[in-house]
Design an enzyme around this catalytic site. Structure first.
Site, mmCIF file in Angstrom:
data_model
loop_
_atom_site.group_PDB
_atom_site.id
_atom_site.type_symbol
_atom_site.label_atom_id
_atom_site.label_comp_id
_atom_site.label_asym_id
_atom_site.label_seq_id
_atom_site.Cartn_x
_atom_site.Cartn_y
_atom_site.Cartn_z
ATOM 1 N N HIS A 1 3.647 7.697 -4.150
ATOM 2 C CA HIS A 1 2.991 7.612 -2.889
ATOM 3 C C HIS A 1 2.920 9.225 -2.229
ATOM 4 C CE1 HIS A 1 2.776 5.741 0.996
ATOM 5 N NE2 HIS A 1 2.378 4.675 0.262
ATOM 6 N N HIS B 1 4.429 -4.812 3.388
ATOM 7 C CA HIS B 1 5.319 -4.057 2.682
ATOM 8 C C HIS B 1 6.545 -4.806 2.392
ATOM 9 C CE1 HIS B 1 2.603 -1.263 5.163
ATOM 10 N NE2 HIS B 1 2.583 -0.440 3.717
ATOM 11 N N TYR C 1 -1.436 5.624 1.744
ATOM 12 C CA TYR C 1 -2.025 5.671 3.145
ATOM 13 C C TYR C 1 -3.381 5.373 3.239
ATOM 14 C CZ TYR C 1 2.136 8.926 2.701
ATOM 15 O OH TYR C 1 3.559 9.433 2.540
ATOM 16 N N HIS D 1 -0.646 1.575 -6.774
ATOM 17 C CA HIS D 1 -0.652 2.257 -5.573
ATOM 18 C C HIS D 1 -0.013 3.690 -5.898
ATOM 19 C CE1 HIS D 1 -0.451 2.322 -1.266
ATOM 20 N NE2 HIS D 1 0.696 2.286 -1.081
ATOM 21 N N ASP E 1 2.349 -3.710 -0.366
ATOM 22 C CA ASP E 1 2.519 -2.251 -0.675
ATOM 23 C C ASP E 1 3.858 -1.796 -1.075
ATOM 24 O OD1 ASP E 1 -0.263 -2.550 -0.488
ATOM 25 O OD2 ASP E 1 -0.651 -0.740 0.649
ATOM 26 N N ASP E 2 4.110 -1.002 -2.012
ATOM 27 C CA ASP E 2 5.264 0.277 -1.920
ATOM 28 C C ASP E 2 6.409 -0.318 -2.482
ATOM 29 O OD1 ASP E 2 3.685 1.678 -0.317
ATOM 30 O OD2 ASP E 2 4.896 1.675 1.327
HETATM 31 ZN ZN ZN Z 1 1.991 2.559 0.834
#
Ligand code: ZN
Length: 221
Positions: free
Chosen positions: A101, A188, A138, A97, A47-48
């Site tokens: 965020h 991540h 999250y 995603h 993610d991210d």
């Molecule tokens: Zn995230």
């Protein structure tokens, strides 16, 4: 008397041998059946990103011929055009995603829609393919968010806590000791320690007979 006793023992031995011979193929069949039906499959998800460490991860994945799933942020994807294109060209799954965020619970319906839609457009414009997979920031979502997305929501069932631990060996140990068939592993690709851990996890779990699938392939199973 002695001869009678010897005869009885001989009969018992022959009977036991026949029993053992009859039982053996049955046990072997059961063992083969178990081996055939048990499949150790897991999915690594990141993610991210994309980030400056993502290329390093892609190199390691290519060397190992492993496909993973990336849940990217629209804001990072648009700044890392080439990395996103490479992810897609090399067969990895790209999911949405959100754009920036944010906690979606604090946004209006219009803002939530924009966070998702903007990112979908960026992914499609760079890779030429639209995505139908969404992981909320999250991992927070409710019915309202679900209805607004009209996408498949993908969470995880093994949290590496890589963002907190930031130590490759500890992250690897945590995953190797808790992994199960069907684990969707959350990582991540914005930390160097996570990239290193991910490649170590692949090596260690492959040694244990695990296969890595994209999350869409894992869900089909
Ligand atoms: Zn995230």
């Amino acid at each position: 008397m002695k001869r009678k006793c010897f005869k009885s023992i001989l009969i018992i031995i022959i009977a036991l041998s026949i029993l053992a011979i009859c039982k053996l193929p049955q046990e072997q069949t059961v063992f083969k059946e178990e081996a055939r039906t048990s499949s150790k499959v897991v999915a690594l998800t990141f993610d991210d990103g994309p980030s400056r460490y993502t290329s390093m991860l892609l190199d390691g994945l290519k060397e190992r011929d492993v496909k993973v799933s990336f849940f990217v942020l629209g804001s990072k994807a648009e700044k890392n055009y080439e990395i996103l294109k490479r992810m897609s060209d090399e067969g990895h799954l790209i999911g949405n995603h959100t754009y920036s965020h944010k906690n979606l619970y604090r946004l209006s319906a219009e803002e939530i829609f924009n966070e998702i839609d903007k990112t979908n457009l960026i992914i499609e414009s760079i890779t030429g393919t639209s995505t139908k997979y969404f992981r909320p920031s999250y991992g927070l979502y409710n019915q309202k968010i679900e209805e607004l997305t009209n996408m498949k929501i993908i969470l995880w069932n093994l949290d590496t806590l890589d963002w907190k631990i930031k130590n490759s060996k500890q992250i690897t140990r945590r995953v190797v000791s808790t992994v199960k068939d069907g684990s969707i592993i959350l990582m991540h690709d914005i930390y160097k320690t996570s990239v290193k851990a991910a490649l170590d996890i692949i090596d260690k779990l492959q040694e244990k007979g695990y296969t890595f699938l994209r999350v869409d392939e894992l869900l089909i199973r």
